[in-house]
Design an enzyme around this catalytic site. Structure first.
Site, PDB file in Angstrom:
ATOM      1  N   ASP A   1      41.335  31.063  49.119  1.00  0.00           N
ATOM      2  CA  ASP A   1      42.414  30.476  48.345  1.00  0.00           C
ATOM      3  C   ASP A   1      43.691  30.556  49.194  1.00  0.00           C
ATOM      4  O   ASP A   1      43.773  31.363  50.130  1.00  0.00           O
ATOM      5  CB  ASP A   1      42.568  31.276  47.045  1.00  0.00           C
ATOM      6  CG  ASP A   1      43.768  30.833  46.241  1.00  0.00           C
ATOM      7  OD1 ASP A   1      43.914  29.619  46.014  1.00  0.00           O
ATOM      8  OD2 ASP A   1      44.580  31.712  45.850  1.00  0.00           O
TER       9      ASP A   1
ATOM     10  N   ASP B   1      47.584  29.876  47.838  1.00  0.00           N
ATOM     11  CA  ASP B   1      48.744  30.475  47.164  1.00  0.00           C
ATOM     12  C   ASP B   1      48.397  31.841  46.565  1.00  0.00           C
ATOM     13  O   ASP B   1      47.449  31.966  45.796  1.00  0.00           O
ATOM     14  CB  ASP B   1      49.245  29.563  46.044  1.00  0.00           C
ATOM     15  CG  ASP B   1      49.817  28.254  46.590  1.00  0.00           C
ATOM     16  OD1 ASP B   1      50.071  28.189  47.796  1.00  0.00           O
ATOM     17  OD2 ASP B   1      50.001  27.319  45.786  1.00  0.00           O
TER      18      ASP B   1
HETATM   19  C1  2M8 Z   1      49.784  24.403  42.096  1.00  0.00           C
HETATM   20  O1  2M8 Z   1      48.766  25.332  42.358  1.00  0.00           O
HETATM   21  C2  2M8 Z   1      49.025  26.721  42.174  1.00  0.00           C
HETATM   22  C3  2M8 Z   1      47.831  27.470  42.722  1.00  0.00           C
HETATM   23  O2  2M8 Z   1      47.656  28.745  42.265  1.00  0.00           O
HETATM   24  C4  2M8 Z   1      49.269  27.078  40.711  1.00  0.00           C
HETATM   25  O3  2M8 Z   1      48.526  26.643  39.832  1.00  0.00           O
HETATM   26  O4  2M8 Z   1      50.223  27.800  40.467  1.00  0.00           O
HETATM   27  C5  2M8 Z   1      49.326  23.049  42.646  1.00  0.00           C
HETATM   28  O5  2M8 Z   1      50.121  22.061  42.104  1.00  0.00           O
HETATM   29  C6  2M8 Z   1      49.437  22.947  44.148  1.00  0.00           C
HETATM   30  O6  2M8 Z   1      49.185  21.622  44.537  1.00  0.00           O
HETATM   31  C7  2M8 Z   1      50.813  23.391  44.604  1.00  0.00           C
HETATM   32  O7  2M8 Z   1      50.882  23.429  46.007  1.00  0.00           O
HETATM   33  C8  2M8 Z   1      51.128  24.768  44.033  1.00  0.00           C
HETATM   34  C9  2M8 Z   1      52.508  25.229  44.422  1.00  0.00           C
HETATM   35  O8  2M8 Z   1      52.801  26.479  43.860  1.00  0.00           O
HETATM   36  O9  2M8 Z   1      51.034  24.746  42.616  1.00  0.00           O
HETATM   37 MG    MG Z   2      45.992  31.622  44.241  1.00  0.00          MG
HETATM   38 MG    MG Z   3      44.885  28.271  44.380  1.00  0.00          MG
END
Ligand code: 2M8
Ligand code: MG
Ligand code: MG
Length: 275
Positions: free
Chosen positions: A6, A8
């Site tokens: 993963d 983020d």
């Molecule tokens: C979103 O994804 C993160 C992943 O954990 C979330 O749900 O908080 C998505 O929109 C992704 O495309 C984007 O880069 C990310 C940014 O924090 O948020």
């Molecule tokens: Mg994550």
């Molecule tokens: Mg993710």
């Protein structure tokens, strides 16, 4: 090894998106030709820029397992159920996102004051909530398969909302900040498909899969991989992963924990084996 990670909150810091603490480990993996396969809720549009930044040139799994982009150099042959896209083969598992947008619209009379979602948000809104630059927020909004929803109501209504989505045929995964509404694919299904294909094409290699993640949307891959690492988050509690064997939890959060675990599980045993 195939390392499925993963981004983020796992390889990238939850707040700053920095990879700095894991850079050296990534470099060591690259010199040993161990593939690091981003397995993320991010879009392919986002991944093009991120791969460049991380110096990765292997496959990536995008939009929570909805699609896998595989460079031709990664496999010997084109898997039959993929399509060509430039120098990549692409495997898709999911419906297009308009199906899920339509279902979200149907739920607006009942829940419309309690949520918003990417398609209804401006680039500025997405940028403010995520901390991404407006350029990166534009790439995050370029979604093909699923729709991130920002829930603004209470927990009780959230459960009713998720039930309503599910009863209409959608599946819902928890990311770090958003609920991801999509079809029934997940990161585990995509990991399994790519591992199976890799093992079929390289039967002489003893391939092990390692998955690392911090969130609810990582549970399926953490339950599918041969070895799983829950990366601690500074922002939310760890996901509940249904396995006991080969399950590790990092001591540190985010990319610091990522690097510790990959060193312990992959790089150090390799060094010991070559002594
Ligand atoms: C979103 O994804 C993160 C992943 O954990 C979330 O749900 O908080 C998505 O929109 C992704 O495309 C984007 O880069 C990310 C940014 O924090 O948020
Ligand atoms: Mg994550
Ligand atoms: Mg993710």
């Amino acid at each position: 090894w195939l390392i499925f990670t993963d981004l983020d909150g796992t390889l990238l810091d939850h707040d700053t998106y920095s990879v700095a603490p894991a850079k050296d480990t990534l470099h060591q993996l690259a010199t040993k030709h161990i593939p690091v396969i981003p397995t993320t809720s991010k879009t392919f549009a986002e991944m093009k820029a991120i791969n460049k930044n991380l110096n990765l040139n292997g496959p990536c799994i995008v939009e929570n397992g909805a699609a896998i982009h595989i460079p031709h150099t990664f496999l010997k042959q084109k898997p039959t159920d993929t399509r060509w896209q430039g120098n990549m083969w692409v495997k898709t598992f999911s419906n297009q996102k308009r199906v899920w947008l339509e279902i979200l619209n149907q739920l607006k009379p009942e829940f419309g004051d309690k949520f918003t979602h990417f398609d209804a948000m401006s680039v500025g809104d997405v940028s403010n909530i995520t901390g991404l630059s407006t350029h990166d927020a534009t790439l995050a909004k370029t979604r093909q398969f699923g729709e991130p929803v920002l829930w603004q109501g209470d927990e009780k209504d959230k459960l009713r909302f998720i039930d309503a989505l599910k009863s209409k045929g959608a599946s819902v995964l928890h990311g770090g900040r958003f609920l991801h509404v999509s079809g029934h694919g997940d990161k585990g299904q995509a990991l399994k498909w790519l591992c199976d294909e890799y093992r079929r094409q390289f039967p002489e290699q003893d391939t092990h899969s390692l998955a690392l993640g911090d969130g609810g949307n990582d549970i399926a891959m953490l339950e599918t991989a041969d070895v799983a690492v829950i990366v601690r988050s500074p922002a939310h509690s760890p996901p509940t992963v249904n396995r006991t064997h080969q399950l590790h939890v990092t001591r540190s959060t985010g990319p610091v924990g990522w690097a510790e675990s990959v060193n312990e599980l992959v790089l150090t045993p390799l060094k010991e084996a070559t002594w």
